[in-house]
Scaffold this active site. Structure first.
Site, PDB file in Angstrom:
ATOM      1  N   GLN A  71      -1.769  -4.766  -2.137  1.00 49.11           N
ATOM      2  CA  GLN A  71      -0.627  -3.864  -2.079  1.00 49.11           C
ATOM      3  C   GLN A  71       0.407  -4.186  -3.154  1.00 49.11           C
ATOM      4  OE1 GLN A  71      -0.080  -4.259   2.511  1.00 49.11           O
ATOM      5  NE2 GLN A  71       0.819  -2.304   1.957  1.00 49.11           N
ATOM      6  N   HIS A  72       1.292  -3.230  -3.357  1.00 46.22           N
ATOM      7  CA  HIS A  72       2.558  -3.382  -4.090  1.00 46.22           C
ATOM      8  C   HIS A  72       2.438  -3.426  -5.615  1.00 46.22           C
ATOM      9  CE1 HIS A  72       4.171  -4.330  -0.163  1.00 46.22           C
ATOM     10  NE2 HIS A  72       3.597  -5.507  -0.123  1.00 46.22           N
ATOM     11  N   ASP A 253      -4.745  -3.402   1.435  1.00 46.28           N
ATOM     12  CA  ASP A 253      -5.677  -4.372   2.017  1.00 46.28           C
ATOM     13  C   ASP A 253      -5.443  -4.633   3.499  1.00 46.28           C
ATOM     14  OD1 ASP A 253      -3.271  -5.648   1.465  1.00 46.28           O
ATOM     15  OD2 ASP A 253      -4.158  -7.255   0.261  1.00 46.28           O
TER      16      ASP A 253
END
Length: 488
Positions: A71-72, A253
């Site tokens: 992520q991110h 994830d």
């Protein structure tokens, strides 16, 4: 037999599983490493995906594939779809000051929690956009679209069809509706960027509670409004690969892991991987103004309130290196020491920390005496310190009203027998350890099967089996950890 594939493009590697769509049985798998570091060029992810697919025997017999990823990560694209600069990953903490500035700009942590369900920290995409605007303004001006690692890989798998004249310029800051759903600008290079609720909710400019972007927050960070991917439904397909494989929407994830585990409301997943995560499937959104709990979405249309720590399995790695032992020996040493390690406490902020938000923190050892200066005491303190940080996360979820019926322990760190046996004592609850598996990749495969089936709910796959661990709670361990946690 209908086969589907799932991809887990994590921080450290790319994993691919090929699965029977009817039963969830994993038939074959492949893996390839990613480069080390806290930033990476997305081309490295695509190259690793190609190698992992080849290692899995190819996808020629599959009918659908979906991608889950870390992520991110901030992937910035120019008007022609080219990568502006290497992506800053979730574990890059250089945007810590940018996070503080953004919090102040909107009026404090409560304003962010109300706007998007989360208070930004250095890992969030929105803070990385502010860092880019401040430290690499030329790159920021070139940025016409922003997406996440799974978005970019899915877009690559579409073949990125191009049409003549496909190019656009960024939208000036302040343009667009703050409540407009879905995408904000035209497609990149003729192929539409897409994402899902789970991954979008980790950006800092999408609200899982409302199901809408806050484009004004993206513009607040970057200085202008970039194109943002269209948010797909849980089983909505963005298209197909040039070879005809149906693409699932993909996700982050943690949302994929919950889907792969078959987590349901009341389940709390404690994952010990590169990061440590404590997350729950919930029917209702959360908005924690303290910032401890991020109000993310899951991959099914529900919510995934989550606490993340920077330090997890690598704490065990560091303890092994310090003691000169392997993981099996570390586990044996930890189990040979009494609960509480004689008062020895390891505060495991070895790479800074995200929860609590201390990006510049370092690890510390407290209570070192002649009696506790032994390998066994240090091993026990390492395991207990790791678990105490995760237990704090579990407490934060409960404080937000999250129901906890059972704890599922997964991730590489869950392979440690010491972690398994000590976890229920520190967490204060029985712990279920599912059989080892690549649950992020399996979750992506389940999503692919869901997109293929077109049913209202995800397919039901057999429980792979699990082990139950129980122990008497040891509140004194938590109390001692709390005494020294903030001393530095």
């Amino acid at each position: 037999m209908t086969l589907v594939a799932g991809v887990d493009s994590s921080t450290q590697s790319c994993k691919v599983v090929v699965v029977d769509a009817a039963t969830g049985a994993v038939l074959r798998s492949g893996r390839a490493p990613h480069p080390d570091g806290t930033e990476a060029h997305p081309d490295a992810w695509r190259a690793a995906l190609d190698r992992a697919v080849a290692d899995a025997g190819g996808l020629g017999d599959c009918t659908a594939v979906s991608v889950a990823a870390q992520q991110h990560g901030m992937v910035c694209l120019d008007g022609d779809g080219g990568v502006v600069r290497p992506a800053l990953l979730w574990n890059d903490t250089r945007s810590a000051d940018a996070a503080l500035d953004l919090i102040a700009d909107l009026g404090g942590p409560g304003a962010w929690a109300e706007a998007v369900g989360s208070v930004p920290v250095a890992s969030f995409t929105v803070t990385k956009l502010r860092w880019l605007a401040e430290h690499e303004p030329q790159s920021a001006r070139r940025t016409a679209a922003v997406c996440l690692p799974h978005d970019w890989l899915t877009w690559q798998l579409t073949g990125r069809p191009r049409r003549s004249g496909d190019h656009w310029e960024p939208t000036p800051a302040g343009s667009g509706s703050g409540s407009a759903p879905g995408r904000v600008g035209p497609p990149v290079g003729g192929a539409e960027l897409s994402t899902d609720r789970g991954d979008a909710s980790g950006t800092g400019y999408y609200s899982a509670a409302t199901g809408r972007y806050r484009p004004d927050l993206a513009a607040l960070a970057l200085g202008h409004l970039p194109d943002l991917p269209r948010v797909l439904g849980p089983a909505e397909s963005p298209g197909a690969t040039p070879d005809g494989l149906l693409l699932g929407p993909g996700t982050g994830d943690n949302a994929a892991a919950a889907l792969g585990l078959g987590a349901r409301p009341g389940d709390v997943v404690v994952s010990i991987g590169t990061s440590g995560t404590v997350f729950a499937v919930s029917a209702t959104p959360t908005a924690d103004p303290t910032g401890a709990v991020a109000g993310f979405a899951d991959a099914t249309g529900r919510h995934l309130p989550l606490v993340c720590t920077m330090n997890a399995a690598r704490v065990l790695d560091a303890a092994c290196a310090l003691l000169g032992v392997d993981h099996t020996r570390l586990s044996d040493l930890a189990l040979s020491a009494a609960p509480g390690a004689g008062g020895l406490v390891l505060v495991p902020y070895l790479a800074g920390e995200r929860t609590p938000d201390r990006p510049d923190a370092t690890g510390s050892v407290h209570g070192l005496t002649l009696a506790t200066a032994t390998p066994a005491h240090l091993a026990r303190a390492a395991v207990e310190g790791l678990l105490c940080g995760l237990a704090d996360g579990l407490d934060a979820l409960v404080a937000c009203g999250v129901r906890v019926d059972r704890v599922l322990l997964v991730g590489g760190g869950a392979a440690s027998e010491a972690v398994r046996r000590i976890a229920p004592a520190v967490l204060g609850r029985p712990v279920v350890v599912p059989s080892p598996g690549e649950y992020v990749a399996v979750g992506a495969a389940r999503q692919a099967a869901w997109s293929l089936a077109g049913t209202p709910d995800a397919p039901v796959w057999a429980d792979p089996g699990s082990l139950l661990y129980e122990a008497d709670p040891t509140p004194a361990v938590r109390h001692r950890y709390a005494e020294v946690r903030d001393l530095g």
